[in-house]
Write an enzyme that holds these catalytic residues in place. Structure first.
Site, PDB file in Angstrom:
ATOM      1  CG  ASP A  51      -0.393  -0.056   2.521  1.00  0.00           C
ATOM      2  OD1 ASP A  51       0.854  -0.147   2.609  1.00  0.00           O
ATOM      3  OD2 ASP A  51      -1.147   0.005   3.524  1.00  0.00           O
ATOM      4  CB  SER A  52       4.580   1.699  -0.191  1.00  0.00           C
ATOM      5  OG  SER A  52       4.766   0.591  -1.048  1.00  0.00           O
ATOM      6  CE  LYS A 118       3.463  -5.783   3.899  1.00  0.00           C
ATOM      7  NZ  LYS A 118       3.028  -4.508   4.493  1.00  0.00           N
ATOM      8  CD  GLU A 120       0.662  -1.281   7.957  1.00  0.00           C
ATOM      9  OE1 GLU A 120       0.358  -0.398   8.785  1.00  0.00           O
ATOM     10  OE2 GLU A 120       1.110  -1.018   6.829  1.00  0.00           O
ATOM     11  CD  GLU A 187       7.977   0.183   7.541  1.00  0.00           C
ATOM     12  OE1 GLU A 187       6.994  -0.510   7.229  1.00  0.00           O
ATOM     13  OE2 GLU A 187       8.200   1.310   7.054  1.00  0.00           O
TER      14      GLU A 187
HETATM   15  O1  KIV Z   1       3.588  -1.081   1.607  1.00  0.00           O
HETATM   16  C1  KIV Z   1       4.778  -1.385   1.593  1.00  0.00           C
HETATM   17  O2  KIV Z   1       5.509  -1.142   0.642  1.00  0.00           O
HETATM   18  C2  KIV Z   1       5.327  -2.048   2.764  1.00  0.00           C
HETATM   19  C3  KIV Z   1       6.811  -2.180   2.843  1.00  0.00           C
HETATM   20  C4  KIV Z   1       7.388  -0.890   3.314  1.00  0.00           C
HETATM   21  C5  KIV Z   1       7.242  -3.294   3.684  1.00  0.00           C
HETATM   22  O3  KIV Z   1       4.623  -2.446   3.632  1.00  0.00           O
END
Ligand code: KIV
Length: 270
Positions: A51-52, A118, A120, A187
């Site tokens: 989600d970056s 994934k 968080e 992270e």
């Molecule tokens: O969204 C992302 O790119 C991430 C990485 C920074 C691990 O979670």
């Protein structure tokens, strides 16, 4: 001459094998088909549709505006370019707030081509992790600095610096493993904390800004290529030294991770 080996059908079992042999694996974010094919052809074991993308593709100042539609779209794109890497996709902000929403959204990412999702959090995602893994959806639990909580944390800061906070992260990591998590991602934590966690769990740990002890390393693609507007301490621009453009930079990153020369001391938090 290029000496890379293309990945072939990387699975969770492949990553466990790498961990058990004491080797390392490389992960990178990918958001489109073209880069996905370069990355997997050069040997990146795990592609993360992160989600970056809210920050590096859409230009927002956090990941919070990213929607499920965005994630599904980019996961479809990466799936089309992927040549055998494990494809991980992020459940975005507020997409796993209730059980029914979690199941529906995780299933949508898997249908779009993800092999693992994934999410968080710490202790509070233990039940969600169990809910998903019991239903056949593998989970990577993202801990330490969790960008979706940036407003609660008060900025993009290193986590687990004091003893109490470090102990909490260790206990939550063990709790998430016990709840069925298949991978942990740490992270921005001190390298000693990442080492303790990596040694105390039986599943692969991926690090970003977490030092050299973790089994896997991950970076945001734009950081590896030096095109991000900000460069945190843990970032290295591999394009600068490449004599074969983008594929050369990615290959150098993979080799540096496999050979444990990245991250160096200058990329770590102590
Ligand atoms: O969204 C992302 O790119 C991430 C990485 C920074 C691990 O979670």
């Amino acid at each position: 001459m290029s000496t890379h080996k293309t990945v072939s059908n990387v699975t969770l079992t492949t990553l466990l094998g790498i961990m058990k042999r004491g080797e390392k694996f490389a992960c990178l974010t990918a958001y489109d088909a073209c880069f996905a094919s370069i990355l997997s052809e050069v040997g990146v074991e795990v592609l993360l549709v992160g989600d970056s993308l809210g920050m590096v593709i859409q230009g927002h100042d956090s990941t919070l505006p990213v929607t499920m539609d965005d994630m599904i779209y980019h996961t479809h794109c990466v799936k089309r370019g992927n040549r055998g890497s494990l494809l991980m996709a992020d459940l975005p902000f507020m997409s796993y707030a209730s059980e029914s929403q979690t199941l529906e959204n995780a299933a949508a990412l898997m249908r779009a081509g993800a092999h693992i999702v994934k999410l968080e959090g710490g202790a509070w995602i233990a039940n969600t992790t169990r809910l998903l893994t019991e239903r056949g959806i593998p989970v990577c639990a993202h801990m330490g600095l969790t960008p979706q909580s940036v407003n609660r944390i008060g900025g993009f800061h290193v986590q687990g610096r004091d003893t109490e906070q470090a102990q909490l992260i260790i206990e939550e990591a063990q709790m998430l493993e016990a709840s069925g998590a298949n991978i942990l991602l740490l992270e921005c934590v001190p390298k000693s904390l990442a080492k303790t966690i990596t040694e105390s769990v039986g599943i692969p740990v991926i690090g970003i800004g977490a030092g050299p002890a973790t089994t896997g390393q991950i970076m945001v693609l734009h950081d590896v290529l030096g095109v991000s507007p900000i460069t945190p301490r843990f970032v290295k621009n591999f394009l600068k030294e490449s004599d074969n453009g983008i594929p050369g930079a990615i290959e150098a990153y993979v080799k540096a991770v496999h050979g444990s020369s990245f991250p160096g001391e200058e990329h770590c938090f102590n």
